[in-house]
Scaffold this motif. Structure first.
Motif, mmCIF file in Angstrom:
data_model
loop_
_atom_site.group_PDB
_atom_site.id
_atom_site.type_symbol
_atom_site.label_atom_id
_atom_site.label_comp_id
_atom_site.label_asym_id
_atom_site.label_seq_id
_atom_site.Cartn_x
_atom_site.Cartn_y
_atom_site.Cartn_z
ATOM 1 N N GLU A 71 11.871 4.789 5.893
ATOM 2 C CA GLU A 71 10.992 3.858 6.595
ATOM 3 C C GLU A 71 9.574 3.913 6.032
ATOM 4 O OE1 GLU A 71 10.183 2.481 11.191
ATOM 5 O OE2 GLU A 71 10.800 4.547 10.814
ATOM 6 N N GLN A 72 9.055 5.139 5.852
ATOM 7 C CA GLN A 72 7.661 5.313 5.449
ATOM 8 C C GLN A 72 7.445 5.151 3.943
ATOM 9 O OE1 GLN A 72 6.741 9.197 7.021
ATOM 10 N NE2 GLN A 72 7.342 8.606 9.093
ATOM 11 N N GLU A 73 8.369 5.687 3.146
ATOM 12 C CA GLU A 73 8.157 5.715 1.702
ATOM 13 C C GLU A 73 8.841 4.571 0.964
ATOM 14 O OE1 GLU A 73 8.895 9.504 -0.113
ATOM 15 O OE2 GLU A 73 8.045 10.628 1.566
ATOM 16 N N PHE A 74 9.708 3.840 1.658
ATOM 17 C CA PHE A 74 10.422 2.761 0.974
ATOM 18 C C PHE A 74 10.210 1.409 1.652
ATOM 19 C CE2 PHE A 74 14.425 0.381 0.056
ATOM 20 C CZ PHE A 74 14.165 0.142 -1.281
ATOM 21 N N PHE A 75 10.766 1.216 2.839
ATOM 22 C CA PHE A 75 10.725 -0.099 3.473
ATOM 23 C C PHE A 75 9.302 -0.574 3.759
ATOM 24 C CE2 PHE A 75 15.147 1.138 4.729
ATOM 25 C CZ PHE A 75 15.782 0.126 4.034
ATOM 26 N N HIS A 76 8.429 0.317 4.178
ATOM 27 C CA HIS A 76 7.054 -0.079 4.476
ATOM 28 C C HIS A 76 6.248 -0.387 3.212
ATOM 29 C CE1 HIS A 76 6.808 1.804 8.788
ATOM 30 N NE2 HIS A 76 7.652 0.794 8.695
ATOM 31 N N GLN A 77 6.804 -0.063 2.046
ATOM 32 C CA GLN A 77 6.087 -0.272 0.793
ATOM 33 C C GLN A 77 6.485 -1.571 0.090
ATOM 34 O OE1 GLN A 77 3.668 1.905 0.263
ATOM 35 N NE2 GLN A 77 4.398 3.014 2.069
ATOM 36 N N VAL A 78 7.431 -2.314 0.670
ATOM 37 C CA VAL A 78 7.876 -3.562 0.050
ATOM 38 C C VAL A 78 6.736 -4.581 0.070
ATOM 39 C CG1 VAL A 78 9.497 -5.496 0.190
ATOM 40 C CG2 VAL A 78 10.283 -3.167 0.674
ATOM 41 N N ASP A 79 6.443 -5.155 -1.091
ATOM 42 C CA ASP A 79 5.350 -6.118 -1.232
ATOM 43 C C ASP A 79 5.859 -7.522 -0.909
ATOM 44 O OD1 ASP A 79 3.168 -7.623 -1.887
ATOM 45 O OD2 ASP A 79 3.203 -7.168 -4.034
ATOM 46 N N LEU A 80 5.569 -7.997 0.300
ATOM 47 C CA LEU A 80 6.047 -9.311 0.729
ATOM 48 C C LEU A 80 5.231 -10.452 0.132
ATOM 49 C CD1 LEU A 80 6.787 -8.604 4.509
ATOM 50 C CD2 LEU A 80 8.391 -8.635 2.596
ATOM 51 N N SER A 81 4.134 -10.128 -0.548
ATOM 52 C CA SER A 81 3.324 -11.181 -1.163
ATOM 53 C C SER A 81 3.918 -11.645 -2.490
ATOM 54 C CB SER A 81 1.890 -10.687 -1.388
ATOM 55 O OG SER A 81 1.855 -9.668 -2.376
ATOM 56 N N GLU A 82 4.868 -10.895 -3.028
ATOM 57 C CA GLU A 82 5.505 -11.262 -4.296
ATOM 58 C C GLU A 82 6.607 -12.274 -4.028
ATOM 59 O OE1 GLU A 82 6.149 -12.215 -7.480
ATOM 60 O OE2 GLU A 82 5.078 -10.322 -7.878
#
Length: 210
Positions: A71-82
């Motif tokens: 949750e903290q190191e992967f999913f929350h780091q997804v760049d939705l602006s791309e």
């Protein structure tokens, strides 16, 4: 985290966590041996069961820990602006590799959760719900705010994205198994990204407009 385990030196904590995940991932819950775990981790069996009362408690802790990391190191780091789907998948893959480098058996271990939930002693309901919610939200993020105008005319963008995802996931899974047998140096990872981006260029040629 149990109170006693929380007080253990961090390097020792991580050694126990990584070794336990490795054995659960490779052997499954039922066949995972705590004797092998303590031997590889370099601790006494009594200490393991001082930190965790039972093998099941250890397993539950690892599932909770694994979900926290994802949750903290992967999913929350997804760049939705791309908006470019292939570029987003590239960034997701890089983040996944970052997690893999820190936790080599984490993702394989979490996959065993799907198998173990159907055994005689199932996971707690709230943990199953959290697992399912995290996976569902993660998949939604993967496809959120994608600019489908990149794809060729008359191409079914949704099906194309699925095919791209499967291609990248299959490549990564094969590579991950290979990397488990090697020491992850910066040079090796740079080589991986060069090769990987070459494959992505081929995918862009196949699915994107010129």
């Amino acid at each position: 985290m149990t109170k006693t385990f929380h007080n253990v030196e961090r390097s020792k904590q991580q050694r126990i966590i990584q070794v336990a995940m490795k054995h659960f991932a490779e052997d499954g819950y039922k066949d995972a041996s705590t004797n092998k775990m303590v031997k590889e981790a370099g601790i006494g069996k009594g200490m393991l069961f001082y930190y965790f009362k039972t093998k099941y408690d250890l397993y539950i802790y690892l599932v909770q820990y694994g979900l926290d990391v994802m949750e903290q190191e992967f999913f929350h780091q997804v760049d939705l602006s791309e908006g470019d789907f292939i570029e987003r998948m590239y960034k997701i893959a890089k983040q996944k590799m970052y997690v893999f480098k820190r936790h080599p058996y984490l993702m394989t271990f979490l996959q065993t959760v799907l198998l173990y939930r159907h055994e005689d002693k199932p996971l707690p309901t709230e943990l199953v719900k959290r697992y399912d919610t995290l996976v569902k939200e993660g998949m939604q993020k993967m496809y959120q705010n994608i600019d489908v105008s990149y794809f060729k005319e008359q191409m079914d963008a949704e099906k194309a994205m699925r095919l791209i995802e499967w291609s990248i996931s299959g490549y990564q899974q094969t590579l991950t198994e290979q990397l488990k047998q090697q020491v992850l140096t910066d040079e090796l990872i740079d080589q991986y990204w060069d090769d990987f981006y070459g494959y992505l260029a081929v995918l862009k040629q196949a699915y994107y407009k010129e």
